[in-house]
Motif scaffolding. Structure first.
Motif, PDB file in Angstrom:
ATOM      1  N   LYS A 113      -3.062 -33.387  15.659  1.00 37.13           N
ATOM      2  CA  LYS A 113      -2.562 -33.086  17.215  1.00 37.13           C
ATOM      3  C   LYS A 113      -1.513 -32.502  17.772  1.00 37.13           C
ATOM      4  O   LYS A 113      -1.583 -31.484  18.288  1.00 37.13           O
ATOM      5  N   THR A 114      -0.628 -33.367  17.532  1.00 34.00           N
ATOM      6  CA  THR A 114       1.095 -32.838  18.229  1.00 34.00           C
ATOM      7  C   THR A 114       1.441 -31.558  17.458  1.00 34.00           C
ATOM      8  O   THR A 114       1.641 -30.823  18.271  1.00 34.00           O
ATOM      9  N   THR A 115       0.877 -31.392  16.433  1.00 35.42           N
ATOM     10  CA  THR A 115       1.253 -29.551  15.572  1.00 35.42           C
ATOM     11  C   THR A 115       0.334 -28.528  16.671  1.00 35.42           C
ATOM     12  O   THR A 115       1.270 -27.629  16.571  1.00 35.42           O
ATOM     13  N   ILE A 168       1.809 -32.890  27.394  1.00 36.53           N
ATOM     14  CA  ILE A 168       1.616 -35.014  27.056  1.00 36.53           C
ATOM     15  C   ILE A 168       1.487 -35.196  26.202  1.00 36.53           C
ATOM     16  O   ILE A 168       0.743 -35.278  26.097  1.00 36.53           O
ATOM     17  N   ASP A 169       1.853 -35.804  25.184  1.00 36.76           N
ATOM     18  CA  ASP A 169       1.858 -35.864  23.372  1.00 36.76           C
ATOM     19  C   ASP A 169       1.375 -37.488  23.969  1.00 36.76           C
ATOM     20  O   ASP A 169       2.053 -38.453  24.749  1.00 36.76           O
ATOM     21  N   ASP A 170       0.719 -37.687  23.027  1.00 34.64           N
ATOM     22  CA  ASP A 170       0.309 -39.931  23.155  1.00 34.64           C
ATOM     23  C   ASP A 170      -0.341 -40.270  24.626  1.00 34.64           C
ATOM     24  O   ASP A 170       0.262 -41.458  24.789  1.00 34.64           O
ATOM     25  N   LEU A 171      -1.519 -39.873  25.194  1.00 34.31           N
ATOM     26  CA  LEU A 171      -2.066 -40.232  26.096  1.00 34.31           C
ATOM     27  C   LEU A 171      -2.662 -41.872  25.598  1.00 34.31           C
ATOM     28  O   LEU A 171      -3.352 -41.581  24.924  1.00 34.31           O
TER      29      LEU A 171
END
Ligand SMILES: Nc1ncnc2c1ncn2[C@@H]1O[C@H](COP(=O)(O)OP(=O)(O)OP(=O)(O)O)[C@@H](O)[C@H]1O
Ligand SMILES: [Mg+2]
Ligand SMILES: [Zn+2]
Length: 247
Positions: A113-115, A168-171
């Protein structure tokens, strides 16, 4: 003197005044009276400096991210449809940002996801657009600090609304409290009203979103980011392994 004042003082337009009036500093100097007044270009210099003080850098781990290289090429084998959606989005990055359209990725730990979100942010940065990249916990810490100064929070929300893309990472990685829900709502709603794009990632399952992030926030995220892009599979970090028992 605050750090931001310093940034403002240090910033001058390297190409000179876009209006051809000042020396690029944003000030008009009247030599006779020895006084300075604001040039009309000054508001642009301030806007640029404000965005600059937000975090727009791709973290080192993701700096080389590209459609042509692993892990994105690996992800495309198991999730071709998802990669195609990211490709389509990045091909029209300028238009998508202008229209305030974003994306969001949902899935288990270590599924890329972050990638993929970083790939989108990198494309935006490469196109010369302004991007602020934060994990939700870090963003909330920033707000906690900003609240200590009188107009700090409003000012921070303004700056977070000014960037072309908010990543925004990791909601959902933060404990749900009324305060957290309220802050997240302020940020998402400000961008929603300004028609500005958001890229987000989350470990939450679709049916947990409203409960954990608040229904009003999720409703706006859906408007901005469209349908969740699901990424499934095993944790590709494959960190912890339990060694086999010696016999
Ligand atoms: N499909 C894949 N094939 C191979 N490696 C992958 C794949 N997906 C992710 N990776 C690798 O796994 C690691 C984790 O990827 P990433 O940080 O994008 O995951 P994530 O979904 O954001 O995880 P988390 O939910 O923990 O934040 C990275 O080192 C990445 O390169
Ligand atoms: Mg992640
Ligand atoms: Zn000027």
């Amino acid at each position: 003197m605050s750090a931001e004042t310093l940034t403002l003082l240090a910033s001058r337009n390297p190409d000179g005044c876009p209006l051809g009036q000042c020396d690029g500093s944003g000030f008009l100097i009247d030599e006779e009276t020895n006084t300075a007044s604001d040039c009309r270009c000054r508001s642009r210099i301030i806007a640029k400096a404000r965005v600059k003080s937000l975090e727009g850098r791709i973290p080192r781990k993701y700096q080389g991210v590209s459609f042509e290289r692993p892990p994105v090429t690996d992800i495309s084998r198991t999730a071709p449809h998802q990669i195609e959606m990211v490709r389509r989005y990045t091909r029209r990055i300028e238009r998508n940002l202008d229209e305030g359209k974003g994306l969001w990725f949902q899935g288990d730990i270590g599924t890329g996801k972050t990638t993929l979100a970083m790939l989108v942010s990198k494309t935006a940065l490469d196109a010369g657009r302004s991007v602020a990249i934060y994990s939700l916990p870090r963003l909330l810490n920033l707000l906690r600090e900003a609240i200590d100064s009188p107009d700090g929070k409003l000012d921070l929300i303004d700056r977070l609304t000014a960037v072309d893309l908010l990543h925004i990472d990791d909601l959902g990685a933060e404990n749900r409290t009324d305060w957290v829900l309220e802050q997240l709502y302020s940020i998402v709603n400000a961008r929603y009203e300004a028609e500005k794009a958001i890229i987000a990632t989350t470990n939450l399952m679709p049916d947990e979103l409203s409960e954990r992030l608040g229904a009003r926030t999720v409703s706006r995220l859906v408007q901005i980011c469209g349908d969740l892009i699901p990424l499934c599979g095993a944790d590709e970090r494959r960190g912890l392994r339990v060694p086999a028992q010696a016999s």
